[in-house]
Design a protein around this motif. Structure first.
Motif, PDB file in Angstrom:
ATOM      1  N   PHE A  10       0.844  -1.179   0.000  1.00 45.32           N
ATOM      2  CA  PHE A  10       0.000   0.000   0.000  1.00 45.32           C
ATOM      3  C   PHE A  10       0.884   1.235   0.000  1.00 45.32           C
ATOM      4  O   PHE A  10       1.563   1.522   0.978  1.00 45.32           O
ATOM      5  CB  PHE A  10      -0.946   0.009   1.211  1.00 45.32           C
ATOM      6  N   PHE A  12      -0.141   4.435  -1.030  1.00 41.68           N
ATOM      7  CA  PHE A  12      -0.866   5.688  -1.142  1.00 41.68           C
ATOM      8  C   PHE A  12      -0.332   6.695  -0.126  1.00 41.68           C
ATOM      9  O   PHE A  12      -0.065   6.361   1.021  1.00 41.68           O
ATOM     10  CB  PHE A  12      -2.363   5.450  -0.914  1.00 41.68           C
ATOM     11  N   MET A  15      -4.505   8.187   2.952  1.00 37.51           N
ATOM     12  CA  MET A  15      -5.571   7.182   2.960  1.00 37.51           C
ATOM     13  C   MET A  15      -6.968   7.805   3.015  1.00 37.51           C
ATOM     14  O   MET A  15      -7.956   7.113   2.951  1.00 37.51           O
ATOM     15  CB  MET A  15      -5.372   6.229   4.146  1.00 37.51           C
ATOM     16  N   ASP A  18     -11.006   8.760  -2.158  1.00 33.66           N
ATOM     17  CA  ASP A  18     -11.992   7.914  -2.819  1.00 33.66           C
ATOM     18  C   ASP A  18     -11.223   6.956  -3.718  1.00 33.66           C
ATOM     19  O   ASP A  18     -10.623   7.362  -4.717  1.00 33.66           O
ATOM     20  CB  ASP A  18     -12.958   8.785  -3.626  1.00 33.66           C
ATOM     21  N   PHE A  19     -11.231   5.677  -3.360  1.00 32.76           N
ATOM     22  CA  PHE A  19     -10.451   4.675  -4.083  1.00 32.76           C
ATOM     23  C   PHE A  19     -10.777   4.683  -5.570  1.00 32.76           C
ATOM     24  O   PHE A  19      -9.892   4.463  -6.415  1.00 32.76           O
ATOM     25  CB  PHE A  19     -10.743   3.287  -3.486  1.00 32.76           C
ATOM     26  N   TRP A  20     -12.034   4.912  -5.912  1.00 27.85           N
ATOM     27  CA  TRP A  20     -12.503   4.757  -7.283  1.00 27.85           C
ATOM     28  C   TRP A  20     -12.383   6.035  -8.108  1.00 27.85           C
ATOM     29  O   TRP A  20     -12.811   6.076  -9.254  1.00 27.85           O
ATOM     30  CB  TRP A  20     -13.959   4.278  -7.280  1.00 27.85           C
ATOM     31  N   GLN A  26     -13.477   8.647 -12.732  1.00 32.46           N
ATOM     32  CA  GLN A  26     -13.951   7.883 -11.592  1.00 32.46           C
ATOM     33  C   GLN A  26     -14.738   6.689 -12.119  1.00 32.46           C
ATOM     34  O   GLN A  26     -15.399   6.774 -13.160  1.00 32.46           O
ATOM     35  CB  GLN A  26     -14.815   8.742 -10.669  1.00 32.46           C
ATOM     36  N   ILE A 130      -6.656   2.207 -11.632  1.00 30.13           N
ATOM     37  CA  ILE A 130      -7.616   1.999 -10.545  1.00 30.13           C
ATOM     38  C   ILE A 130      -8.012   0.532 -10.458  1.00 30.13           C
ATOM     39  O   ILE A 130      -8.057  -0.068  -9.374  1.00 30.13           O
ATOM     40  CB  ILE A 130      -8.849   2.898 -10.740  1.00 30.13           C
ATOM     41  N   ARG A 133      -5.113  -1.581  -9.114  1.00 28.27           N
ATOM     42  CA  ARG A 133      -5.003  -1.439  -7.657  1.00 28.27           C
ATOM     43  C   ARG A 133      -6.041  -2.297  -6.947  1.00 28.27           C
ATOM     44  O   ARG A 133      -5.749  -2.943  -5.930  1.00 28.27           O
ATOM     45  CB  ARG A 133      -5.183   0.031  -7.265  1.00 28.27           C
ATOM     46  N   TYR A 134      -7.245  -2.310  -7.485  1.00 30.15           N
ATOM     47  CA  TYR A 134      -8.307  -3.115  -6.880  1.00 30.15           C
ATOM     48  C   TYR A 134      -7.954  -4.599  -6.928  1.00 30.15           C
ATOM     49  O   TYR A 134      -8.083  -5.320  -5.927  1.00 30.15           O
ATOM     50  CB  TYR A 134      -9.617  -2.855  -7.614  1.00 30.15           C
ATOM     51  N   GLU A 138      -6.631  -5.241  -3.264  1.00 27.70           N
ATOM     52  CA  GLU A 138      -7.863  -5.567  -2.536  1.00 27.70           C
ATOM     53  C   GLU A 138      -8.271  -7.031  -2.687  1.00 27.70           C
ATOM     54  O   GLU A 138      -8.873  -7.603  -1.783  1.00 27.70           O
ATOM     55  CB  GLU A 138      -9.017  -4.666  -3.002  1.00 27.70           C
TER      56      GLU A 138
END
Length: 204
Positions: A10, A12, A15, A18-20, A26, A130, A133-134, A138
């Motif tokens: 991680f 970033f 923190m 907005d992740f998206w 977006q 994006i 990253r997901y 995640e």
């Protein structure tokens, strides 16, 4: 996912975000109204040829509505997830599809389409980042496999910009437009993506 894994990957800076949402686009869930622009884009034969390796038969709006309905509410993760892409002005500019998800081996792929009026704005690269990253951070997937027609330099550059490397080429495996084309194979590991993200973050 261990704390060690989290602290390692991680990267970033803040923190509280907005992740998206990125600097240009977006991602959101698909909705029925997205079918209209999707249907209009079926007339972009060259775009479809490069993405689907062939020209599709014309589709009715009802057919595209049925397709979009399959992706609303993310019904089946392992089958794939389709995200709508909006720019920060709220315009619907395309879609990105996380697919070929193999939870056992930790691999996946993606497909992306930016509609004609919105190309060359950096939307594709940011949407891909994006989704990567997901998948990596995640879902604990570990490698993305992708590809394009050999000679499609724009697609190859787009992949390389987010860290993909060329792994090989399958000769004469795609037929379209009256010719045979090679299938260029590209791959990206989570470690390679992390290094690319660090460089990307540092360049902003």
């Amino acid at each position: 996912m261990s704390n060690e894994w989290c602290s390692r990957y991680f990267i970033f800076k803040d923190m509280d975000f907005d992740f998206w949402k990125g600097d240009r686009v977006q991602l959101r869930a698909m909705k029925e109204s997205d079918a209209l622009l999707r249907n209009e884009e079926t007339r972009d034969s060259n775009g479809f040829r490069l993405m689907n390796w062939g020209v599709e038969a014309p589709k009715s709006l009802e057919m595209d509505k049925a397709d979009v309905a399959e992706w609303i509410d993310y019904k089946d993760f392992e089958k794939g997830i389709m995200f709508a892409i909006d720019n920060l002005e709220g315009e619907h500019v395309g879609a990105i599809y996380l697919n070929s998800i193999d939870m056992k081996n930790g691999t996946f792929s993606f497909g992306i389409r930016i509609y004609r009026p919105f190309r060359n704005n950096g939307y594709a690269q940011e949407a891909i980042r994006i989704v990567l990253r997901y998948a990596f951070f995640e879902q604990r997937l570990q490698k993305c496999n992708s590809g394009c027609i050999e000679g499609n330099l724009a697609s190859q550059k787009m992949h390389e910009n987010v860290g993909f490397v060329v792994e090989g080429s399958v000769r004469r495996s795609i037929y379209m437009n009256g010719h045979y084309y090679n299938d260029l194979k590209l791959g990206l590991t989570v470690e390679e993506f992390v290094e690319n993200e660090k460089a990307y973050s540092g360049s902003k």
